[in-house]
Design an enzyme around this catalytic site. Structure first.
Site, PDB file in Angstrom:
ATOM      1  N   GLU A   8       0.773  -1.179  -0.080  1.00 22.50           N
ATOM      2  CA  GLU A   8       0.085  -0.133  -0.041  1.00 22.50           C
ATOM      3  C   GLU A   8       1.029   1.337  -0.079  1.00 22.50           C
ATOM      4  O   GLU A   8       0.587   2.138   0.748  1.00 22.50           O
ATOM      5  CB  GLU A   8      -0.877  -0.062   1.109  1.00 22.50           C
ATOM      6  CG  GLU A   8      -1.915  -1.151   1.419  1.00 22.50           C
ATOM      7  CD  GLU A   8      -2.567  -1.238   2.560  1.00 22.50           C
ATOM      8  OE1 GLU A   8      -3.824  -1.539   2.607  1.00 22.50           O
ATOM      9  OE2 GLU A   8      -2.213  -0.999   3.757  1.00 22.50           O
TER      10      GLU A   8
HETATM   11  C1  TNX Z   1      -4.267  -3.725   4.922  1.00 17.71           C
HETATM   12  S1  TNX Z   1      -2.679  -6.153   4.466  1.00 17.71           S
HETATM   13  C2  TNX Z   1      -2.804  -3.614   5.388  1.00 17.71           C
HETATM   14  C3  TNX Z   1      -2.476  -3.303   6.911  1.00 17.71           C
HETATM   15  C4  TNX Z   1      -3.956  -2.896   7.591  1.00 17.71           C
HETATM   16  C5  TNX Z   1      -4.913  -4.133   7.061  1.00 17.71           C
HETATM   17  C6  TNX Z   1      -6.182  -3.881   8.041  1.00 17.71           C
HETATM   18  C7  TNX Z   1      -1.453  -5.062   4.205  1.00 17.71           C
HETATM   19  C8  TNX Z   1      -0.488  -5.845   3.521  1.00 17.71           C
HETATM   20  N1  TNX Z   1      -1.851  -3.716   4.532  1.00 17.71           N
HETATM   21  O1  TNX Z   1      -1.735  -2.231   6.803  1.00 17.71           O
HETATM   22  O2  TNX Z   1      -3.531  -3.006   8.731  1.00 17.71           O
HETATM   23  O3  TNX Z   1      -5.223  -3.958   5.906  1.00 17.71           O
HETATM   24  O4  TNX Z   1      -6.980  -5.090   7.723  1.00 17.71           O
END
Ligand code: TNX
Length: 505
Positions: A316
């Site tokens: 992300e």
């Molecule tokens: C996505 S999964 C994220 C996390 C968040 C999570 C909450 C991922 C690799 N990144 O930063 O905590 O969703 O469900």
């Protein structure tokens, strides 16, 4: 007549117990179970005979300790069998044992329990099985029979996010206990995120002096000193759990950027973040100081970490340009290798020029998973819609998030890694992991509500033969597993999909 029945009951140890080991509920379900029909009585005429090999001996002693706690009286332990013991428990390493690096065999008859494995890890897992085999009926006993067992996947992990909310050493040890009890072997520690930097890095002290101050909601945060981290690594290793530390980069870095503004694009000071949005922060990917930072962090972490992997995040990074992201992750990959470790990244990492040994953790992007496979990487599967144990069970559940859907106990159990992403074959899948993100979870009690009982089914998915996995069988067995959860004082969620014995009494 009444007196006669009473006499039989009182002489319970004389009258052989009738048992059926194939009906004993074991999680994860072993490969093969055969029933002997009678019982090995665990009273003070039984003793564990220590093996010679030092590591096998350590494992045997740990079992004796755990068993003693389980049954509420110490188990006799002797150095050598000088004869005269009525019944014995032995742990043996046998090179000829063919159940693999983590497999084991248990043979129980009325006078002996024999545990055999090729490696100490197998002996340890046999010990976990034995604990679940213990039964009580006017005294503790083990049903006789044979268990032959080995895992489905080599990588069987749990992730704990101690960045969104900080978790103490004691809490993390409890998490490790949960891993080990269910034969999971990897602890992925998510050590940094926008909301906090949780591991002491001596060459960049402000990461914790400032970056660890808060957590989600603005409450006081915390961090692990290097000594505490080492303590956890050792605690885990004793239980055959490898620690994989993660520092998330280049996104999810607000705590680092607030601690060292020179790491950001603008170079300007910024505040700590205590909300739960994602995707707004990035390290400056074209500044040389950024790579000095990454090198120092990875160097210190690598020195503290005996396991072969460092997780570098990579998820992300929504405000990092694509070209900058690839440039950054390529450089980070090299840095990790230079410090003698292999990098693991969330599935976006597949966009980098992966080199042999790099691992990709699939969470949401099927395309990324296929790309990683095509580039020759091994994959860890953590699909958000089945394996994210921070997802709510249903819409009424107080804790957790639901962006990837609701995950009831059945959904968490009934997914099949090998066929989940089309085009990615079994050979590319190293294993599976359940992440526990902690935006809404302030402590271990809350964490356990999310973990249990889904964790139990996940462990079975990770370890056992997938062929027998059905919802009907699972819901019955899980209900029967409730006394074990209670015995271990687990704060589990009593999902209405299971007929829990304690609820129907
Ligand atoms: C996505 S999964 C994220 C996390 C968040 C999570 C909450 C991922 C690799 N990144 O930063 O905590 O969703 O469900």
């Amino acid at each position: 007549m009444g007196v006669f029945v009473l006499a039989i009951q009182l002489s319970g140890c004389v009258q052989p117990r009738v048992t059926d080991l194939t009906q004993t509920v074991l999680f994860p379900q072993p490969r093969e179970v055969k029933a002997g029909g009678t019982a090995f009585v665990l009273d003070n005429s039984a003793a564990l005979v220590l093996p010679q090999d030092a590591e096998a001996q350590r494992v045997a002693r740990m079992f004796a300790e755990a068993c003693g706690q389980w049954i509420g009286m110490p188990l006799n332990v002797v150095e050598t069998d000088r004869g005269g013991l009525k019944s014995t428990i032995t742990f043996a390493l046998l090179a000829s044992e063919n159940t693999g690096a983590e497999g084991y065999r248990i043979l129980v008859d009325e006078n002996s329990v024999r545990v055999e494995a090729a490696q100490p890890a197998g002996l340890f897992y046999a010990g976990q099985t034995l604990l679940q085999m213990l039964a009580f009926d006017s005294g503790w006993y083990l049903p006789t029979g044979e268990v032959v067992d080995y895992p489905q996947y080599a990588y069987r992990g749990g992730m704990l996010d101690i960045a969104r909310h900080f978790f103490s050493v004691e809490e993390i040890k409890r998490y490790i206990d949960h891993l080990a009890f269910y034969k999971l072997n990897m602890l992925h520690l998510h050590l940094s995120d926008d909301q906090g930097w949780r591991i002491e890095i001596k060459s960049w002290p402000n990461l914790t002096a400032h970056g660890a101050l808060l957590e989600v909601g603005g409450t006081p945060g915390g961090f692990l000193t290097q000594a505490q981290y080492t303590e956890l690594v050792e605690y885990a290793a004793q239980r055959f759990v490898t620690v994989i530390p993660e520092v998330d980069m280049p996104g999810h870095t607000q705590a680092a950027l607030s601690s060292y503004p020179e790491l950001s694009e603008s170079g300007k000071p910024s505040d700590l973040y205590t909300g739960i949005e994602v995707g707004f922060s990035t390290l400056a990917t074209r500044k040389s100081i950024t790579y000095q930072f990454v090198d120092d962090v990875v160097r210190e972490l690598a020195a503290l970490t005996p396991g072969a992997w460092i997780h570098v995040g990579g998820d992300e990074s929504l405000v990092t340009k694509d070209a900058d992201y690839v440039y950054f992750m390529n450089k980070v990959q090299d840095i990790v290798l230079q410090h003698g470790k292999n990098p693991i990244g969330w599935d976006e990492f597949a966009k980098a020029d992966l080199i042999p040994g790099s691992v990709v953790q699939y969470w949401n992007g099927d395309e990324n998973a296929r790309l990683a496979m095509q580039k020759g990487a091994q994959l860890i599967y953590s699909p958000a819609k089945y394996a994210y144990l921070d997802m709510k069970y249903d819409s009424t559940f107080a804790l957790g998030l639901h962006w990837a859907g609701y995950i009831e106990v059945d959904k968490a159990y009934l997914w099949h890694p090998d066929t989940l992403v089309s085009g990615v074959p079994r050979e590319a899948i190293w294993g599976v992991e359940v992440p526990l993100w902690t935006e809404t979870l302030e402590n271990m009690e809350m964490a356990e509500q999310m973990l249990f009982p889904r964790w139990v089914g996940f462990a079975e998915l990770a370890w056992s033969n997938p062929e027998f996995r059905t919802w009907d069988a699972y819901r019955t067995r899980l209900a029967q597993h409730e006394p074990v959860l209670i015995h271990r004082k687990v704060n589990f969620y009593a999902s209405p999909r299971i007929d829990w014995p304690s609820k129907t009494k």
